[in-house]
Each structure stands twice: as structure tokens, then as C-alpha cells.
Design a protein around this motif. Structure first.
Motif, PDB file in Angstrom:
ATOM      1  N   ALA A  93     -11.085  -7.377  -0.443  1.00 43.10           N
ATOM      2  CA  ALA A  93     -11.068  -7.411   1.023  1.00 43.10           C
ATOM      3  C   ALA A  93     -10.642  -6.077   1.621  1.00 43.10           C
ATOM      4  O   ALA A  93     -11.156  -5.661   2.669  1.00 43.10           O
ATOM      5  N   LEU A  94      -9.683  -5.412   0.987  1.00 38.97           N
ATOM      6  CA  LEU A  94      -9.212  -4.096   1.432  1.00 38.97           C
ATOM      7  C   LEU A  94      -9.184  -3.167   0.241  1.00 38.97           C
ATOM      8  O   LEU A  94      -8.625  -3.496  -0.802  1.00 38.97           O
ATOM      9  N   ASP A  95      -9.789  -1.996   0.397  1.00 41.71           N
ATOM     10  CA  ASP A  95      -9.924  -1.054  -0.709  1.00 41.71           C
ATOM     11  C   ASP A  95      -9.274   0.265  -0.333  1.00 41.71           C
ATOM     12  O   ASP A  95      -9.878   1.120   0.319  1.00 41.71           O
ATOM     13  N   ASN A  96      -7.986   0.422  -0.707  1.00 40.16           N
ATOM     14  CA  ASN A  96      -7.247   1.657  -0.447  1.00 40.16           C
ATOM     15  C   ASN A  96      -7.312   2.081   1.021  1.00 40.16           C
ATOM     16  O   ASN A  96      -7.671   3.221   1.343  1.00 40.16           O
ATOM     17  N   CYS A  97      -6.966   1.150   1.901  1.00 44.75           N
ATOM     18  CA  CYS A  97      -7.077   1.406   3.341  1.00 44.75           C
ATOM     19  C   CYS A  97      -5.858   2.146   3.881  1.00 44.75           C
ATOM     20  O   CYS A  97      -4.760   2.054   3.331  1.00 44.75           O
ATOM     21  N   TYR A 144      -0.437 -11.973   4.893  1.00 45.74           N
ATOM     22  CA  TYR A 144      -0.899 -11.790   3.523  1.00 45.74           C
ATOM     23  C   TYR A 144      -0.021 -10.733   2.842  1.00 45.74           C
ATOM     24  O   TYR A 144       0.267  -9.696   3.450  1.00 45.74           O
ATOM     25  N   PRO A 145       0.353 -10.948   1.593  1.00 45.55           N
ATOM     26  CA  PRO A 145       1.022  -9.875   0.847  1.00 45.55           C
ATOM     27  C   PRO A 145      -0.011  -8.865   0.358  1.00 45.55           C
ATOM     28  O   PRO A 145      -1.127  -9.242  -0.025  1.00 45.55           O
ATOM     29  N   LYS A 146       0.316  -7.597   0.400  1.00 42.21           N
ATOM     30  CA  LYS A 146      -0.606  -6.582  -0.137  1.00 42.21           C
ATOM     31  C   LYS A 146      -0.525  -6.589  -1.663  1.00 42.21           C
ATOM     32  O   LYS A 146       0.506  -6.932  -2.246  1.00 42.21           O
ATOM     33  N   ASP A 147      -1.611  -6.221  -2.324  1.00 43.26           N
ATOM     34  CA  ASP A 147      -1.602  -6.111  -3.786  1.00 43.26           C
ATOM     35  C   ASP A 147      -1.082  -4.752  -4.242  1.00 43.26           C
ATOM     36  O   ASP A 147      -0.463  -4.640  -5.301  1.00 43.26           O
ATOM     37  N   SER A 148      -1.368  -3.743  -3.430  1.00 42.95           N
ATOM     38  CA  SER A 148      -0.859  -2.407  -3.747  1.00 42.95           C
ATOM     39  C   SER A 148      -0.890  -1.567  -2.477  1.00 42.95           C
ATOM     40  O   SER A 148      -1.453  -1.972  -1.460  1.00 42.95           O
ATOM     41  N   GLY A 149      -0.279  -0.396  -2.551  1.00 44.77           N
ATOM     42  CA  GLY A 149      -0.212   0.474  -1.387  1.00 44.77           C
ATOM     43  C   GLY A 149       1.190   0.531  -0.820  1.00 44.77           C
ATOM     44  O   GLY A 149       2.128  -0.070  -1.350  1.00 44.77           O
ATOM     45  N   GLU A 150       1.327   1.260   0.272  1.00 47.48           N
ATOM     46  CA  GLU A 150       2.651   1.464   0.851  1.00 47.48           C
ATOM     47  C   GLU A 150       2.591   1.315   2.365  1.00 47.48           C
ATOM     48  O   GLU A 150       1.639   1.750   3.022  1.00 47.48           O
ATOM     49  N   ILE A 151       3.609   0.661   2.924  1.00 47.97           N
ATOM     50  CA  ILE A 151       3.784   0.557   4.372  1.00 47.97           C
ATOM     51  C   ILE A 151       5.086   1.256   4.719  1.00 47.97           C
ATOM     52  O   ILE A 151       6.131   1.003   4.110  1.00 47.97           O
ATOM     53  N   ARG A 152       5.023   2.165   5.689  1.00 49.88           N
ATOM     54  CA  ARG A 152       6.223   2.847   6.149  1.00 49.88           C
ATOM     55  C   ARG A 152       6.427   2.565   7.630  1.00 49.88           C
ATOM     56  O   ARG A 152       5.463   2.527   8.400  1.00 49.88           O
ATOM     57  N   MET A 153       7.680   2.377   8.005  1.00 48.85           N
ATOM     58  CA  MET A 153       8.028   2.217   9.413  1.00 48.85           C
ATOM     59  C   MET A 153       9.011   3.307   9.783  1.00 48.85           C
ATOM     60  O   MET A 153      10.079   3.425   9.169  1.00 48.85           O
ATOM     61  N   GLU A 154       8.590   4.146  10.734  1.00 53.61           N
ATOM     62  CA  GLU A 154       9.369   5.313  11.141  1.00 53.61           C
ATOM     63  C   GLU A 154       9.761   6.156   9.923  1.00 53.61           C
ATOM     64  O   GLU A 154      10.880   6.648   9.798  1.00 53.61           O
TER      65      GLU A 154
END
Length: 524
Positions: free
Chosen positions: A31-35, A66-76
Motif C-alpha cells: 500500500a505504501l512504498d518508501n513514502c 495503521y502501524p507502519k511496517d518500516s520507516g521513520e516519523i519525526r515530530m519537531e
């Protein structure tokens, strides 16, 4: 096509949220590919793409749905994990879904603070006065003239949307995700919404705005990010990027190599089997007229909420209409229910086959025979199970349905084979007119190809088919003619020879005010 892809690559001190290399898989689907995506403080950042591009999935990852399978989320600038919607709320991330999620029997204030209501002495009773006072403070911040004690059922859709925004702000949201927020609003209500969005911007709130309405995005957004097929394509500044460039990024994929380029046979001289005139159903279907010919596949294209499914359901008698006339083989007919439609040779394959097309707990043979049970009655009382079994086995062979036996429960079959069973059900009924609503949604490439071949075979046999699809390559590949809808209206008709993804997208985003401006310009 050269576009500026550097807009979201370097986080700044004003960056509220950044997503990098986010991947999400569902069974059989990437569904999401390295977005990637980022949002600045006080910015309206539009997120665009065709239906199925991955926009909502990406936002649901950000909102903790949804939980992500991989990747990173940053806040500030700091890495965060968002495993649940509650975690998103704690971080100040709010989402307003296209389908509003309010309880009509409660007041605006009760909806906003449900589960968090202020309590009176000893914590035993709700403090309604404090509840309304806190809600009024949020409304005043929004410059919204609304009584907190008003029941949601008494509010317009626009006011309900404002309550949803207020609910998100009650969590001190710094990031607000809006999914098609103007879908059910008129021009005055849209202006009111934009006023509140600009006010939120001035307070540093970052807004992610999902919409297909190009003219709105030009008014309200600072940047646009385009997604396609679950991938990040580019981020561009709204002010200096043309609508044609954005549409080109949205529809940039090539047609399947085995379809779409062949010349479609001319069906313009074939007999008209279905004629619809002036169909009206509230604001969802507005003065829709079209005809359908024998042996024709008529494609219905448009973006989410355009009214395509609503037209099909209205013709099939599943929804009551306010006005309109339907003729079958030239004769005017009254279709008040699906039973009436079936009696006139009309079948409807819903986009939600599991809820409206199949009884998934029953076996294959029962589902195939479901719409034609009367023909299997013996002495008017008993079902001829041997005849049902033999008929189902015939369709299993004809349609290459992969199942161990006709006794197999339908829920255990793949999506493609389930879809074939729905088709078998209507073929057994011998309907001359068939509405296919998203016929290949949720099925794999091989099954899609088989469905395409089957639709072409049915058309060659003289069946008249309306095919509703959100996949533009599919519409272009399969249709003899294409009707395009936007906001409940038909905005254009294209022959197979003249149709292109760009032309369809231009018609699919052609709102009524825009058409009025064009007519005025032509008249001048």
C-alpha cells in the motif's frame, strides 16, 4: 516533466512532522512504498493522487490507525512512534475523516468532550455548565457562532464539520488532517471553512488537506505533494505549479501493455437498451441523463464522491430518487426497488461484494442460484438441489472459478473468484443490462485479466454494460464510451478514440462554478 523535488528534503526548525521511507503492506498489497511527507508550522499542505494512490493509508499511519511496517516519523525533529489513535492525539495530531464521526443524539459539547467530560463534586456527575463553557471557549477561538448545547442532529453538515474541527482542537492539535472536507459543502460554507483554516494557520497549526478539487487547492494550500500507486512522486509549491503539471504527476503511469491501445468496435448504431433522463437524488445525483446501447461497455469515471455509485443504485432501485425517467428497450418503467430492476433485466454488481453481492457464509452453489431460486422450485415448494449443483458446476467451468467444489463456503475463496460468483449469479438471471461497480477492486492482476476478458465476451454476446471504475487505465482499456462525473453531475462524454487520462482528470475536477465561468466567458 521537471518538478521541484527538493521542497521536503531538508527538515527546518519550523517542520512539525516528517515521514521518511514509510512502508505499509496488507496481505497481497504493497500500500505504501518508501513514502515521504513533511508539514511545516502554519502551513496547508495538500496531498493529492488518484483513488488508491495511498493518501488515506499514509494519513492513517500518521493518525495511528495503521502501524507502519518500516520507516521513520519525526515530530519537531524527534523520532516518535504512533501505535494508536490515542497516541496520535497525545502528540497533537487530529484527523477529520470524510465520513463524519459524530453522535446525533448528543449535543455539540458532549460530542467534543465525550469520555473526557468535566465532573462536578466528588466526580460522580457531569458538569454540564463547565462542559458548555469549555466548548464555547473553543468556538470563540474559531469565531464560530454556535450554541454548545445544540444537538448534532439539528446541525447542517457544514456545522457538524466545524464541531469535528473543534473536537480536534480540544486535544490541542498542532497537526490537523482534513480528508475531503468540502465534499458536502456549498460555496458559502466552503468560504467559512477556509476562514477557520486560515485562522488556524495564524496560530501555527499545520494542516494536511486531502482533496481532488484543484481550484480549492489553489486558494488554500501552500504546497502540494502527489502520490501515485503507493509511492511518493513529488512536492511542489502550489502558487507556481500548473494544474496540468499536477494532473500529469497524478496519472503518469502507463497503460497495461496488453490493453488500452486497441481500437474499440463502434457501437453507436446499436439499439439503445437503457435510457436515463433527468435523474435526481438530492445533492448526490444532479440531473443525470445518459443512454446505453446493446453490446456496449459504457465507462463511468470520476473521483471519490462524484456520484457514480449513487447513479447505479438509483437506476437499480436501491435508493429512492427525487425525479427522473428510466426507459428499458424504449418503454418507460417504474423501478422502485431492486426487485423491479431485476424484473426488467437489470443486474447490479456492487463495489462492496461481500456485503451486498454475496452471502459469504454460504457455499458457492447457493450464491450462484441466489437471485434465481424460483426456477429451482419443484411443485412450488422444494428446491431442486441437484439442479442447483449442476448449474453452479457449469458456471464454475465457464468462468474458471477456482474452488475445490461448489460446496465450498464463499468466504474461503479469493477476491477474484468471489467476484466471478457474483457475475455468475447475474448471468444465471440472464440480465440484459449489467452495472459493474469497481469490478476489479481488491483482486490480483491475473484475476483482473480474466474479468476483463469476461466483460468483453459479455459485450460481444450483446449484453449492455455500465462499468464504474476508479482506475483510469481500466476505464480507458475497457470502454466504448466514457462518461465523467464531478459532484453529482456528468461533466463530459468521451469516445474511446479521444479519451485520455488527462482529459478524464480535467473533466473529473470540473466543478459547477468553473463550468459557469467557462459558459460566461464563451457567451462574452
Amino acid at each position: 516533466m521537471r518538478v521541484n523535488m527538493q521542497q521536503s528534503e531538508i527538515p527546518t526548525p519550523d517542520c512539525l512532522i516528517s515521514l521518511e521511507n514509510v512502508t505499509k503492506r496488507f496481505p497481497g498489497v504493497l500500500a505504501l512504498d518508501n513514502c515521504r511527507f513533511d508539514l511545516m508550522r502554519g502551513e496547508v499542505h495538500a496531498l493529492m493522487g488518484e483513488n488508491g494512490a495511498g493518501k488515506s493509508t499514509l494519513m492513517k499511519v500518521l493518525a495511528g490507525v495503521y502501524p507502519k511496517d518500516s520507516g521513520e516519523i519525526r515530530m519537531e525533529g524527534l523520532p516518535v512512534e504512533i501505535p494508536t489513535p490515542r497516541a496520535a492525539q497525545a502528540l497533537g495530531i487530529g484527523i477529520i475523516h470524510q465520513e463524519l464521526n459524530l453522535m446525533n443524539h448528543l449535543s455539540a459539547a458532549q460530542n467534543i468532550f465525550i469520555g473526557r467530560e468535566p465532573r462536578g463534586r466528588y466526580g460522580l456527575f457531569l458538569d454540564e455548565e463547565a462542559l458548555n463553557r469549555q466548548t464555547k471557549a473553543i468556538f470563540e477561538r474559531m469565531r464560530l457562532d454556535l450554541d454548545p448545547s445544540t444537538l448534532v442532529s439539528e446541525l447542517t453538515v457544514a456545522k457538524q464539520q466545524m464541531v469535528e474541527i473543534a473536537k480536534a482542537l480540544s486535544f490541542d492539535s498542532r497537526v490537523l488532517i482534513m480528508d475531503e472536507p468540502t465534499a458536502a459543502l456549498n460555496n458559502a460554507e466552503i468560504e467559512d471553512l477556509f476562514r477557520i483554516i486560515r485562522q488556524l494557520q495564524s496560530h501555527g497549526v499545520g494542516i494536511i488537506y486531502i482533496s481532488h478539487k484543484m481550484d480549492e487547492l489553489r486558494q488554500i494550500s501552500n504546497r502540494v505533494t502527489v502520490m501515485r500507486d503507493g509511492k511518493y512522486i513529488a512536492t511542489v509549491p502550489t502558487a507556481t505549479t500548473s494544474m496540468e503539471t499536477i494532473i500529469g504527476m497524478m496519472v503518469g503511469r502507463q497503460l497495461d501493455s496488453d490493453g488500452g491501445s486497441q481500437a474499440m468496435p463502434d457501437t453507436s448504431a446499436n439499439d439503445v437498451v437503457l435510457e436515463v433522463k433527468g435523474l435526481q437524488r438530492g445533492s448526490l445525483v444532479k440531473d443525470v441523463s445518459f443512454n446505453l446501447r446493446k453490446g456496449e461497455i459504457l465507462g463511468f469515471a470520476g473521483l471519490m464522491g462524484a456520484g457514480r455509485t449513487e447513479v447505479a443504485r438509483a437506476v437499480f432501485g436501491a435508493d429512492r430518487v427525487d425525479a427522473g425517467e428510466i426507459r428499458v428497450h424504449g418503454a418507460k418503467v417504474a423501478i422502485k426497488s431492486p426487485r423491479d430492476a431485476v424484473a426488467h433485466g437489470i443486474g447490479y454488481l456492487s463495489e462492496d461484494r461481500k456485503h451486498f453481492g454475496l452471502a459469504t457464509g454460504l457455499d458457492v452453489k447457493t450464491n450462484v442460484a441466489m437471485s434465481s431460486m424460483n426456477r429451482f422450485l419443484t411443485q412450488g415448494l422444494f428446491l431442486d438441489q441437484a439442479a442447483i449443483r449442476a448449474t453452479a458446476q457449469d458456471f464454475v467451468r465457464q468462468l474458471s472459478i477456482k474452488t475445490p467444489s461448489v460446496e465450498q463456503p464463499v468466504r474461503l475463496l479469493s477476491g477474484g473468484n468471489q467476484q466471478k460468483i457474483v457475475i455468475a449469479k447475474w448471468l444465471l438471471r440472464d440480465c440484459d443490462i449489467l452495472f459493474f461497480d469497481e469490478p476489479t477492486r481488491g483482486i490480483d492482476v491475473g484475476a483482473k485479466s480474466e474479468i476483463y476478458k469476461l466483460l468483453n465476451t459479455l459485450a460481444e454476446q450483446g449484453k449492455a454494460i455500465v462499468m464504474i471504475s476508479s482506475e483510469l487505465p481500466e476505464v480507458l482499456r475497457m470502454s466504448h464510451r466514457i462518461l465523467v462525473m464531478c459532484e453529482g453531475r456528468i461533466t463530459g462524454e468521451l469516445s474511446a478514440a479521444e479519451a485520455s487520462q488527462e482529459k478524464i482528470m480535467q473533466l473529473a475536477t470540473q466543478r459547477e462554478e468553473k463550468r459557469d465561468d467557462q459558459r460566461a466567458a464563451q457567451a462574452a
